[in-house]
Write a protein that holds these residues in place. Structure first.
Motif, PDB file in Angstrom:
ATOM      1  N   ARG A  86       0.840  -1.208   0.000  1.00 53.38           N
ATOM      2  CA  ARG A  86       0.000   0.000   0.000  1.00 53.38           C
ATOM      3  C   ARG A  86       0.874   1.257   0.000  1.00 53.38           C
ATOM      4  N   ILE A  87       1.906   1.246   0.831  1.00 52.71           N
ATOM      5  CA  ILE A  87       2.811   2.398   0.883  1.00 52.71           C
ATOM      6  C   ILE A  87       3.450   2.622  -0.481  1.00 52.71           C
ATOM      7  N   ARG A  88       3.914   1.530  -1.094  1.00 48.75           N
ATOM      8  CA  ARG A  88       4.555   1.658  -2.403  1.00 48.75           C
ATOM      9  C   ARG A  88       3.595   2.242  -3.431  1.00 48.75           C
ATOM     10  N   GLY A  89       2.367   1.726  -3.466  1.00 51.82           N
ATOM     11  CA  GLY A  89       1.391   2.217  -4.436  1.00 51.82           C
ATOM     12  C   GLY A  89       1.095   3.694  -4.272  1.00 51.82           C
ATOM     13  N   LEU A  90       0.901   4.126  -3.042  1.00 54.85           N
ATOM     14  CA  LEU A  90       0.582   5.524  -2.788  1.00 54.85           C
ATOM     15  C   LEU A  90       1.790   6.420  -3.024  1.00 54.85           C
TER      16      LEU A  90
END
Length: 227
Positions: A86-90
């Protein structure tokens, strides 16, 4: 509104295409990352629903190319459910991230919210005086020292940071943080503020959480007359 779905699973892709069309959107479907990226770059879409694991090139590779092209809104819809994903995507610039299996109703609500608010995205990091709140990593520091917060304390502080300088009523705070209608006989907000102050304010010289008499609380510089 025109949506591009980039999804390699046939059943999921067909389901999304049919459901979103029935919800009033014009929908194109791509089943590979390579074709999906070309469609996104060569056509005007209001929003892209993007999987991560795709044939050709994956969603992680597609995302930077979309951001170089412009500010199309992007919602990751993926089975990758780790916080690091999730962190990577955002961090790559996605506007939202929804994990499979998912509720179609929730997906539509998120899409409507993204399309309604446009391309403006919430800040990833808030800095108020010497306090820093990192939304993605759920990390709070003040004067460089990390502060451990419970989930509700983090949500409360996040709300205060987002609305810095605004006098927030107890009713609004209860609705935003606890998803509840405020009952004047319930002191859940005051108790939570007291606990947050003990961690965020009390160990430091300058308080950031201030009481606004007969209203609620404000975060940041002390308003005139506030204790």
């Amino acid at each position: 509104m025109k949506i591009l779905v980039i999804e390699d699973d046939p059943k999921t892709g067909d389901y999304l295409k049919k459901g979103l069309r029935e919800s009033g959107y014009t929908v194109d479907l791509s089943r590979t990352g390579t074709d999906g990226l070309q469609m996104a770059l060569n056509n005007a879409y209001d929003l892209v629903v993007l999987d991560v694991t795709l044939p050709g090139i994956d969603g992680w590779q597609i995302m930077p190319a979309l951001r170089e092209q412009g500010d199309v809104r992007v919602l990751f819809l993926t089975a990758r459910d780790q916080l690091s994903d999730r962190i990577r995507g955002l961090e790559l610039g996605a506007d939202d991230y929804l994990v499979k299996p998912f509720s179609f109703t929730e997906l539509v609500l998120r899409i409507r919210t993204l399309l309604r608010r446009g391309v403006a995205r919430e800040a990833d990091v808030y800095e108020v005086a010497d306090l820093k709140l990192d939304v993605l990593r759920r990390k709070v520091t003040r004067e460089g020292s990390e502060i451990a917060l419970t989930n509700k304390e983090f949500l409360l502080l996040h709300l205060l940071c987002r609305r810095q300088g605004e006098a927030l009523s107890r009713t609004l705070i209860a609705s935003e943080v606890w998803n509840m209608n405020f009952d004047s006989d319930t002191n859940v907000v005051d108790v939570a503020i007291k606990r947050l102050r003990a961690k965020v304010d009390r160990p430091f010289a300058t308080p950031l959480i201030h009481t606004v008499r007969s209203v609620g609380y404000v975060f940041g510089d002390a308003p005139e007359g506030a204790p």
